[in-house]
Design a protein around this motif. Structure first.
Motif, mmCIF file in Angstrom:
data_model
loop_
_atom_site.group_PDB
_atom_site.id
_atom_site.type_symbol
_atom_site.label_atom_id
_atom_site.label_comp_id
_atom_site.label_asym_id
_atom_site.label_seq_id
_atom_site.Cartn_x
_atom_site.Cartn_y
_atom_site.Cartn_z
ATOM 1 N N LEU A 1 -0.088 -2.243 -4.819
ATOM 2 C CA LEU A 1 -1.290 -2.171 -3.983
ATOM 3 C C LEU A 1 -1.173 -3.063 -2.755
ATOM 4 O O LEU A 1 -1.450 -2.630 -1.632
ATOM 5 N N VAL A 2 -0.764 -4.311 -2.953
ATOM 6 C CA VAL A 2 -0.706 -5.253 -1.840
ATOM 7 C C VAL A 2 0.453 -4.925 -0.898
ATOM 8 O O VAL A 2 0.266 -4.769 0.314
ATOM 9 N N ALA A 3 1.668 -4.801 -1.447
ATOM 10 C CA ALA A 3 2.834 -4.554 -0.605
ATOM 11 C C ALA A 3 2.761 -3.182 0.061
ATOM 12 O O ALA A 3 3.142 -3.028 1.229
ATOM 13 N N GLY A 4 2.267 -2.174 -0.651
ATOM 14 C CA GLY A 4 2.151 -0.850 -0.059
ATOM 15 C C GLY A 4 1.148 -0.805 1.074
ATOM 16 O O GLY A 4 1.408 -0.203 2.133
ATOM 17 N N SER A 5 -0.012 -1.446 0.898
ATOM 18 C CA SER A 5 -1.010 -1.463 1.970
ATOM 19 C C SER A 5 -0.524 -2.263 3.168
ATOM 20 O O SER A 5 -0.771 -1.882 4.318
ATOM 21 N N VAL A 6 0.193 -3.353 2.916
ATOM 22 C CA VAL A 6 0.758 -4.136 4.023
ATOM 23 C C VAL A 6 1.774 -3.307 4.799
ATOM 24 O O VAL A 6 1.801 -3.326 6.038
ATOM 25 N N ALA A 7 2.601 -2.543 4.092
ATOM 26 C CA ALA A 7 3.605 -1.718 4.756
ATOM 27 C C ALA A 7 2.960 -0.668 5.644
ATOM 28 O O ALA A 7 3.371 -0.463 6.803
ATOM 29 N N ILE A 8 1.934 0.007 5.148
ATOM 30 C CA ILE A 8 1.287 1.073 5.921
ATOM 31 C C ILE A 8 0.559 0.510 7.137
ATOM 32 O O ILE A 8 0.723 0.993 8.260
ATOM 33 N N VAL A 9 -0.235 -0.529 6.922
ATOM 34 C CA VAL A 9 -1.009 -1.103 8.026
ATOM 35 C C VAL A 9 -0.088 -1.755 9.049
ATOM 36 O O VAL A 9 -0.284 -1.617 10.267
ATOM 37 N N SER A 10 0.942 -2.456 8.590
ATOM 38 C CA SER A 10 1.866 -3.114 9.505
ATOM 39 C C SER A 10 2.595 -2.102 10.383
ATOM 40 O O SER A 10 2.746 -2.310 11.594
ATOM 41 N N ALA A 11 3.041 -1.001 9.793
ATOM 42 C CA ALA A 11 3.729 0.023 10.586
ATOM 43 C C ALA A 11 2.799 0.645 11.608
ATOM 44 O O ALA A 11 3.178 0.860 12.769
ATOM 45 N N GLY A 12 1.557 0.946 11.215
ATOM 46 C CA GLY A 12 0.616 1.551 12.149
ATOM 47 C C GLY A 12 0.237 0.635 13.293
ATOM 48 O O GLY A 12 0.215 1.050 14.461
ATOM 49 N N VAL A 13 -0.060 -0.626 12.981
ATOM 50 C CA VAL A 13 -0.447 -1.573 14.027
ATOM 51 C C VAL A 13 0.733 -1.900 14.936
ATOM 52 O O VAL A 13 0.584 -2.015 16.166
ATOM 53 N N SER A 14 1.924 -2.029 14.365
ATOM 54 C CA SER A 14 3.091 -2.407 15.172
ATOM 55 C C SER A 14 3.484 -1.318 16.155
ATOM 56 O O SER A 14 3.864 -1.622 17.291
ATOM 57 N N VAL A 15 3.392 -0.045 15.777
ATOM 58 C CA VAL A 15 3.773 1.013 16.714
ATOM 59 C C VAL A 15 2.765 1.105 17.857
ATOM 60 O O VAL A 15 3.156 1.342 19.015
ATOM 61 N N ALA A 16 1.486 0.895 17.573
ATOM 62 C CA ALA A 16 0.489 0.910 18.639
ATOM 63 C C ALA A 16 0.667 -0.286 19.581
ATOM 64 O O ALA A 16 0.602 -0.155 20.809
ATOM 65 N N THR A 17 0.918 -1.464 18.994
ATOM 66 C CA THR A 17 1.132 -2.658 19.814
ATOM 67 C C THR A 17 2.398 -2.535 20.649
ATOM 68 O O THR A 17 2.417 -2.893 21.843
ATOM 69 N N ALA A 18 3.470 -2.039 20.048
ATOM 70 C CA ALA A 18 4.727 -1.880 20.779
ATOM 71 C C ALA A 18 4.592 -0.871 21.905
ATOM 72 O O ALA A 18 5.191 -1.042 22.977
ATOM 73 N N TYR A 19 3.814 0.178 21.696
ATOM 74 C CA TYR A 19 3.615 1.175 22.753
ATOM 75 C C TYR A 19 2.955 0.555 23.978
ATOM 76 O O TYR A 19 3.348 0.824 25.116
#
Length: 285
Positions: A76-94
């Protein structure tokens, strides 16, 4: 002139080197596998090959170690961190790659500098921050999954964002320009063009964030309690209880370690082709 590409080592030497590397890498794994089905006394004596076959160790650990609850919390914790981190990082990097604004270079250098801070130095500040937050707001923090989620997300975002910045720099900006000529907004470009073309980088970011939460023991042992502890903490507690006294339950300990390592192996095997492309993105210009 030889038509074949010159090799640094002859084929025979390459085979020997590869075999030695495989032996060096697989020897600990094979020892854990054999010990997980071996008798505890035989393992204590230093035996490598199983003196007896005891597959029941894989059944006993669910009661002895309480591994089921730990695995659920870790997923639950690691999976949610992976999903949210990937989504936020691609938007920030863009935003960092496609737009020019004041402080952009400072943010990029700051993301890189944050990776040099050891996590052990942040343990006490993070604990004090959550403790004060609980006192001020009157909400539970220590011992909750969401506190662990926020902690892991804080450490995962800088690296994930830098990975996505490196990857998005390799995407032609002409794709954005063509989409804007057709009337697409920045959000539409991100959703319809950038994200579909950035799967290798997204996979690398997500897996890194997942591993950060899955393997961590330091923060999880301080922030969680008996109900929210992760699999890594449950394994550490089980190992600590086996020290001294009678013969430790080596078979169950090794079986627990193998089960905890299995999700990571599955992730690597499932997303191997994305990992290669994501890690090498931006290496050649």
């Amino acid at each position: 002139m030889k038509t074949d590409v010159q090799r640094l080592l002859p084929k025979g030497v390459q085979a020997v080197v590869i075999a030695l590397l495989l032996l060096f890498a697989l020897a600990p794994v094979l020892y854990m596998l054999f010990a997980s089905v071996n008798d505890d006394l035989a393992v204590a004596r230093g035996g490598f090959w199983p003196a007896g076959f005891h597959p029941a160790n894989y059944l006993r650990i669910w009661d002895t170690v309480a591994l089921g609850a730990g695995l659920v919390n870790s997923v639950l914790v690691a999976g949610s961190v992976a999903i949210v981190s990937a989504g936020v990082s691609v938007a920030t990097a863009y935003v960092l790659v496609r737009f020019t604004f004041f402080g952009r270079g400072l943010i990029l250098r700051g993301l890189l500098a944050l990776q040099s801070i050891p996590g052990t130095l942040m343990l006490l500040p993070v604990f004090v921050l959550f403790a004060n937050l609980a006192r001020v707001l009157g909400i539970d923090t220590i011992g909750t999954r969401w506190a662990l989620f926020v902690t892991y997300l804080t450490f995962a975002l800088p690296f994930s964002t830098w990975v996505m910045v490196t990857y998005l720099r390799g995407l032609p900006p002409e794709l954005d320009e063509a989409a804007r000529l057709d009337g697409a907004s920045s959000w539409r470009i991100l959703r319809s063009i950038v994200i579909p073309l950035s799967w290798p980088g997204l996979v690398v970011s997500a897996i890194f964030a997942f591993l950060l939460g899955w393997n961590d023991v330091l923060f999880a042992s301080v922030i969680t309690d008996a109900d929210t502890r992760t699999a890594a903490v449950a394994l550490q507690v089980f190992g600590a209880t086996q020290e001294g006294g009678a013969i430790p339950l080596y078979g169950q300990l090794m079986a627990s370690a193998l089960i905890c390592a299995l999700p990571v192996v599955v992730l690597y095997l499932a997303f191997q082709r994305f990992l290669v492309g994501g890690l090498t993105a931006g290496g050649v210009k």
